[in-house]
Design a protein around this motif. Structure first.
Motif, PDB file in Angstrom:
ATOM      1  N   THR A  36       1.040 -21.619  46.835  1.00 54.98           N
ATOM      2  CA  THR A  36       0.946 -19.721  46.320  1.00 54.98           C
ATOM      3  C   THR A  36       2.078 -19.609  45.821  1.00 54.98           C
ATOM      4  OG1 THR A  36      -1.101 -20.163  47.924  1.00 54.98           O
ATOM      5  CG2 THR A  36      -0.902 -18.050  46.943  1.00 54.98           C
ATOM      6  N   ALA A  37       2.374 -19.170  46.544  1.00 59.37           N
ATOM      7  CA  ALA A  37       3.531 -18.899  46.095  1.00 59.37           C
ATOM      8  C   ALA A  37       5.220 -19.365  44.900  1.00 59.37           C
ATOM      9  CB  ALA A  37       4.636 -19.221  47.035  1.00 59.37           C
ATOM     10  N   VAL A  38       4.469 -20.425  44.468  1.00 59.05           N
ATOM     11  CA  VAL A  38       5.038 -20.493  43.278  1.00 59.05           C
ATOM     12  C   VAL A  38       4.196 -20.451  41.957  1.00 59.05           C
ATOM     13  CG1 VAL A  38       5.254 -22.380  41.247  1.00 59.05           C
ATOM     14  CG2 VAL A  38       7.061 -22.570  44.209  1.00 59.05           C
ATOM     15  N   GLY A  39       2.352 -20.981  42.299  1.00 60.50           N
ATOM     16  CA  GLY A  39       1.719 -20.624  41.344  1.00 60.50           C
ATOM     17  C   GLY A  39       0.727 -19.019  41.613  1.00 60.50           C
ATOM     18  N   GLN A  40       1.490 -18.308  42.062  1.00 60.07           N
ATOM     19  CA  GLN A  40       1.373 -16.768  41.703  1.00 60.07           C
ATOM     20  C   GLN A  40       1.660 -16.203  40.515  1.00 60.07           C
ATOM     21  OE1 GLN A  40      -1.612 -14.280  43.002  1.00 60.07           O
ATOM     22  NE2 GLN A  40      -2.382 -15.303  44.758  1.00 60.07           N
ATOM     23  N   PRO A  41       2.684 -16.302  40.769  1.00 55.77           N
ATOM     24  CA  PRO A  41       3.972 -15.101  39.481  1.00 55.77           C
ATOM     25  C   PRO A  41       3.480 -16.602  37.959  1.00 55.77           C
ATOM     26  CG  PRO A  41       5.448 -16.521  41.232  1.00 55.77           C
ATOM     27  CD  PRO A  41       4.268 -16.780  41.859  1.00 55.77           C
ATOM     28  N   VAL A  42       3.581 -17.407  38.317  1.00 56.51           N
ATOM     29  CA  VAL A  42       3.201 -18.431  37.308  1.00 56.51           C
ATOM     30  C   VAL A  42       2.205 -18.343  36.311  1.00 56.51           C
ATOM     31  CG1 VAL A  42       2.645 -20.423  36.237  1.00 56.51           C
ATOM     32  CG2 VAL A  42       5.081 -20.755  38.329  1.00 56.51           C
ATOM     33  N   ILE A  43       0.919 -18.073  37.359  1.00 54.50           N
ATOM     34  CA  ILE A  43      -0.517 -18.163  36.622  1.00 54.50           C
ATOM     35  C   ILE A  43      -0.409 -16.798  36.157  1.00 54.50           C
ATOM     36  CG2 ILE A  43      -2.850 -18.018  37.697  1.00 54.50           C
ATOM     37  CD1 ILE A  43      -2.912 -20.394  38.791  1.00 54.50           C
ATOM     38  N   GLY A  44      -0.041 -15.882  36.906  1.00 49.71           N
ATOM     39  CA  GLY A  44      -0.038 -14.757  36.323  1.00 49.71           C
ATOM     40  C   GLY A  44       0.309 -13.549  34.346  1.00 49.71           C
ATOM     41  N   ARG A  45       1.890 -14.421  35.076  1.00 49.80           N
ATOM     42  CA  ARG A  45       2.739 -15.281  33.767  1.00 49.80           C
ATOM     43  C   ARG A  45       1.159 -15.177  32.563  1.00 49.80           C
ATOM     44  NH1 ARG A  45       7.218 -14.670  30.821  1.00 49.80           N
ATOM     45  NH2 ARG A  45       6.787 -14.501  28.461  1.00 49.80           N
ATOM     46  N   LEU A  46       0.088 -16.263  32.733  1.00 45.61           N
ATOM     47  CA  LEU A  46      -0.267 -16.958  31.981  1.00 45.61           C
ATOM     48  C   LEU A  46      -1.772 -15.779  31.571  1.00 45.61           C
ATOM     49  CD1 LEU A  46      -1.052 -20.817  33.182  1.00 45.61           C
ATOM     50  CD2 LEU A  46       0.673 -19.927  31.431  1.00 45.61           C
ATOM     51  N   ALA A  89       3.903  -9.654  37.464  1.00 48.78           N
ATOM     52  CA  ALA A  89       5.302  -9.293  39.127  1.00 48.78           C
ATOM     53  C   ALA A  89       3.760  -8.593  40.357  1.00 48.78           C
ATOM     54  CB  ALA A  89       4.694  -7.259  38.470  1.00 48.78           C
ATOM     55  N   ALA A  90       2.156  -8.844  40.030  1.00 47.72           N
ATOM     56  CA  ALA A  90       1.547  -8.720  41.210  1.00 47.72           C
ATOM     57  C   ALA A  90       1.360  -9.868  41.705  1.00 47.72           C
ATOM     58  CB  ALA A  90       0.175  -8.499  40.332  1.00 47.72           C
ATOM     59  N   GLY A  91       1.433 -10.787  40.562  1.00 50.97           N
ATOM     60  CA  GLY A  91       1.664 -12.731  41.545  1.00 50.97           C
ATOM     61  C   GLY A  91       3.191 -12.816  42.504  1.00 50.97           C
ATOM     62  N   LEU A  92       4.309 -11.475  42.251  1.00 57.67           N
ATOM     63  CA  LEU A  92       5.224 -11.955  42.855  1.00 57.67           C
ATOM     64  C   LEU A  92       5.079 -11.152  43.604  1.00 57.67           C
ATOM     65  CD1 LEU A  92       8.430 -13.234  41.871  1.00 57.67           C
ATOM     66  CD2 LEU A  92       9.011 -11.101  41.287  1.00 57.67           C
ATOM     67  N   LEU A  93       4.271 -10.296  43.969  1.00 56.34           N
ATOM     68  CA  LEU A  93       4.730  -9.520  45.154  1.00 56.34           C
ATOM     69  C   LEU A  93       3.395 -11.176  46.226  1.00 56.34           C
ATOM     70  CD1 LEU A  93       3.845  -6.534  46.484  1.00 56.34           C
ATOM     71  CD2 LEU A  93       1.631  -6.718  46.116  1.00 56.34           C
ATOM     72  N   ARG A  94       2.547 -11.182  45.729  1.00 60.69           N
ATOM     73  CA  ARG A  94       1.964 -12.462  46.725  1.00 60.69           C
ATOM     74  C   ARG A  94       2.904 -13.114  47.178  1.00 60.69           C
ATOM     75  NH1 ARG A  94      -3.373 -13.560  46.526  1.00 60.69           N
ATOM     76  NH2 ARG A  94      -4.785 -11.421  47.203  1.00 60.69           N
ATOM     77  N   THR A  95       3.740 -13.690  46.343  1.00 62.18           N
ATOM     78  CA  THR A  95       4.889 -14.641  46.635  1.00 62.18           C
ATOM     79  C   THR A  95       5.745 -14.176  47.740  1.00 62.18           C
ATOM     80  OG1 THR A  95       5.286 -15.881  44.607  1.00 62.18           O
ATOM     81  CG2 THR A  95       7.487 -15.995  45.671  1.00 62.18           C
ATOM     82  N   PHE A  96       6.448 -12.797  47.503  1.00 59.81           N
ATOM     83  CA  PHE A  96       6.981 -12.133  48.129  1.00 59.81           C
ATOM     84  C   PHE A  96       5.860 -12.394  49.996  1.00 59.81           C
ATOM     85  CE2 PHE A  96       9.598 -11.481  45.386  1.00 59.81           C
ATOM     86  CZ  PHE A  96      10.854 -11.757  46.059  1.00 59.81           C
ATOM     87  N   MET A  97       5.220 -12.062  49.682  1.00 58.80           N
ATOM     88  CA  MET A  97       3.574 -11.935  50.732  1.00 58.80           C
ATOM     89  C   MET A  97       4.210 -13.291  51.782  1.00 58.80           C
ATOM     90  SD  MET A  97      -0.325 -11.668  51.052  1.00 58.80           S
ATOM     91  CE  MET A  97      -0.736 -13.037  50.706  1.00 58.80           C
ATOM     92  N   TYR A  98       4.100 -14.549  51.477  1.00 57.14           N
ATOM     93  CA  TYR A  98       4.262 -16.104  51.345  1.00 57.14           C
ATOM     94  C   TYR A  98       5.270 -16.119  52.049  1.00 57.14           C
ATOM     95  CZ  TYR A  98      -1.017 -16.671  50.787  1.00 57.14           C
ATOM     96  OH  TYR A  98      -2.287 -16.449  50.806  1.00 57.14           O
ATOM     97  N   LEU A 124       3.290  -0.831  44.009  1.00 62.43           N
ATOM     98  CA  LEU A 124       3.766  -2.372  42.786  1.00 62.43           C
ATOM     99  C   LEU A 124       2.818  -1.769  41.234  1.00 62.43           C
ATOM    100  CD1 LEU A 124       3.994  -5.633  42.510  1.00 62.43           C
ATOM    101  CD2 LEU A 124       2.348  -4.747  41.551  1.00 62.43           C
ATOM    102  N   TYR A 125       1.064  -0.808  41.793  1.00 63.94           N
ATOM    103  CA  TYR A 125       0.953  -0.671  40.714  1.00 63.94           C
ATOM    104  C   TYR A 125       1.639   0.604  39.751  1.00 63.94           C
ATOM    105  CZ  TYR A 125      -2.803   0.951  37.630  1.00 63.94           C
ATOM    106  OH  TYR A 125      -4.073   1.366  36.994  1.00 63.94           O
ATOM    107  N   HIS A 126       1.756   1.383  40.333  1.00 63.26           N
ATOM    108  CA  HIS A 126       3.327   2.203  39.606  1.00 63.26           C
ATOM    109  C   HIS A 126       4.572   1.856  39.086  1.00 63.26           C
ATOM    110  CE1 HIS A 126      -0.218   5.756  40.045  1.00 63.26           C
ATOM    111  NE2 HIS A 126       0.047   4.638  41.821  1.00 63.26           N
ATOM    112  N   GLN A 127       5.110   0.738  39.778  1.00 64.06           N
ATOM    113  CA  GLN A 127       6.644   0.702  39.499  1.00 64.06           C
ATOM    114  C   GLN A 127       6.749  -0.415  38.519  1.00 64.06           C
ATOM    115  OE1 GLN A 127       7.750  -0.897  43.513  1.00 64.06           O
ATOM    116  NE2 GLN A 127       7.504   1.606  44.620  1.00 64.06           N
ATOM    117  N   ALA A 128       5.502  -0.880  37.876  1.00 63.82           N
ATOM    118  CA  ALA A 128       5.429  -2.253  37.541  1.00 63.82           C
ATOM    119  C   ALA A 128       5.505  -2.062  35.985  1.00 63.82           C
ATOM    120  CB  ALA A 128       4.733  -3.768  37.338  1.00 63.82           C
ATOM    121  N   ASP A 129       5.730  -2.454  35.009  1.00 60.90           N
ATOM    122  CA  ASP A 129       5.614  -2.636  33.198  1.00 60.90           C
ATOM    123  C   ASP A 129       4.315  -2.968  33.010  1.00 60.90           C
ATOM    124  OD1 ASP A 129       5.168  -2.562  31.167  1.00 60.90           O
ATOM    125  OD2 ASP A 129       7.476  -3.965  30.691  1.00 60.90           O
ATOM    126  N   PRO A 130       3.442  -1.913  32.920  1.00 52.76           N
ATOM    127  CA  PRO A 130       2.174  -2.827  32.149  1.00 52.76           C
ATOM    128  C   PRO A 130       2.099  -4.299  31.701  1.00 52.76           C
ATOM    129  CG  PRO A 130       2.202  -0.725  32.100  1.00 52.76           C
ATOM    130  CD  PRO A 130       3.604  -0.122  32.368  1.00 52.76           C
TER     131      PRO A 130
END
Length: 484
Positions: free
Chosen positions: A87-97, A417-426, A405-411
């Protein structure tokens, strides 16, 4: 108590500029007064549940799985670690996709993989195949949350409601608080059909998500052209960086000295690659300029270290130190789940971020201190009361960080960015797993629980100190108006 869907139907948010950031893609002209498409809520929320529920449901299954395969705790722990790593690897990668190709494709592919992983786990004849199933679960469940955040931003642009507070509340409930339901659900499933039901339950969940996704999620044109190429080198270096770091954090020791060396080398290579390529996987230059977002990622690590240390450490102690069965331990934790859900729904009406994080960190400190009072003969009422204390930060910290994060991240890159938030969670979850292993070397004793409590108390204090001076969080909450 009204559920998240009812709450969403009653919320209306005034239009606010998203900080002058541009999405980099054509968007439908916003029209104030339009409502968020409520048909999207069911697939978004149910899909976002899949990851946290699987991350926590396994907690009460580790002992029966170990008994079934004759495996010691050191081996069954891989059932937890495998999902975290994937999950830590997959969230930001899939988020980019998701950012590049749209949420529908990734959502459907991910939830289909969840069903296959659940079937494999239900039929697996060995612990090794169970670990493979958990890796597939981690990858499959990594798609829905970034897709949901992407859809939320798209709907905000369409409707002119730049802060859909109710939607963010529903996702926070699904992403953070519902994780606490996992041990309770896992205990009930094991009581009904054995530990394999913890895996098998993913099959009907996957089919439901697929049906909802096919019928309700909009088809979108990909932003990335066919001739454009993904930053495969950056993704590979990022994966090596995270895997080596998390494997060492899980079990630090001199025998694994090569892991931090590989982590440093991968980090240097990743930084060089991402600052030199024209289309980086993660734009490190932009991230370095966005200090509020970096602070949110730091708070995510600290908050979830305490959350998961309590979730796994307390659950394990209830079974081993206090002598409760898996189903009983799950029931003791049920009030914690309900408190977290109630707090998220009630406070979700407010867009304030700083207050949520401050109160959440204070209650996390209180819950950690309360663990110091427990013993092997503590009354069930006391055990439930401690869980109630821990439920408050469960409902506040994840919601506060997600809203920030919703207000700070580039739309344009909000899904990654949301996937990376989950990465830091894990990353926080892995730190908690390492702490549990360190303080419970020979089982979950009461003495080990007390040492774990002191560790959690220190982390909660750091979280409080990380929130207190950050005035930008207070301004963020004050800038967002909510109309009833």
């Amino acid at each position: 108590m009204n559920g998240p869907s009812t709450l969403l139907a009653r919320l209306r948010v005034r239009r606010q500029s998203p900080g002058g950031q541009r999405s980099g893609r054509p968007a439908e002209q916003p029209t104030p007064g339009r409502e968020f498409n409520r048909r999207l809520l069911a697939p978004m929320v149910l899909g976002s549940v899949l990851n946290p529920i699987n991350s926590s449901m396994i907690a009460v299954a580790l002992v029966p799985v170990g008994t079934a395969f004759g495996a010691p705790p050191a081996e069954t722990a891989w059932l937890v670690t495998a999902l975290y790593l994937a999950t830590a690897v997959g969230q930001p990668v899939i988020g980019r996709l998701v950012d590049d190709y749209g949420p529908r494709r990734l959502y459907l592919a991910g939830t289909a993989l969840v069903g296959l992983a659940g079937l494999l786990g239900a039929l697996a004849p060995s612990l090794g195949l169970l670990v493979v199933a958990r890796v597939l679960l981690g990858l499959g469940t990594s798609a829905a949350y970034p897709a949901a955040i992407h859809l939320t931003r798209s709907e905000a642009e369409r409707t002119g409601q730049s802060s859909p507070t109710g939607v963010l509340t529903a996702l926070a409930v699904a992403g953070q608080t519902v994780a606490v339901v996992g041990p309770t659900l896992g205990g009930l499933l094991i009581g009904l059909g054995g530990w394999r039901t913890v895996f098998a339950v993913n099959v009907p969940l996957s089919l439901t998500c697929l049906a909802l996704g096919l019928s309700r999620l909009p088809a979108t044109l990909p932003r990335r052209n066919r001739e454009d190429r993904l930053d495969h080198a950056g993704i590979a270096l990022f994966a090596v960086l995270l895997l080596t770091l998390m494997l060492f954090v899980m079990k630090p020791g001199t025998a694994l000295w090569h892991l931090p060396v590989l982590t440093v080398l991968a980090a240097v290579g990743f930084a060089v690659r991402e600052t030199r390529t024209s289309d980086p996987f993660i734009d490190l230059r932009a991230l370095a300029r966005n200090r509020p977002l970096i602070a949110t990622y730091l708070r995510q690590v600290l908050g979830n270290t305490g959350t998961y240390a309590f979730l796994y450490g307390y659950t394990q102690w209830l079974e081993e130190g206090r002598g409760l069965g898996a189903a009983s331990a799950g029931l003791v934790l049920l009030p914690l789940s309900l408190t977290g859900l109630a707090v998220s729904v009630v406070t979700g009406r407010s867009a304030a971020v700083r207050g949520k994080l401050l109160v959440g960190s204070v209650f996390q400190m209180a819950a950690s201190a309360a663990l110091l009072l427990l013993g092997s003969t503590s009354a069930v009422a006391v055990l439930i009361a401690v869980g109630l204390l821990a439920g408050v930060p469960q409902g506040l910290i994840g919601l506060g960080n997600q809203t920030a994060l919703y207000h700070q991240a580039d739309p344009a890159t909000i899904a990654s960015a949301a996937g990376l938030l989950r990465t830091f969670m894990y990353l926080g979850a892995m730190a908690a797993s390492a702490a549990n292993a360190a303080f419970f070397p020979h089982g979950a004793t009461t003495g080990g629980l007390h040492h774990l409590a002191l560790f959690m108390l220190g982390g909660a204090t750091l979280l409080f100190l990380a929130v207190l001076p950050d005035r930008s969080l207070g301004r963020m909450g004050a800038a967002v108006g909510i109309a009833s």
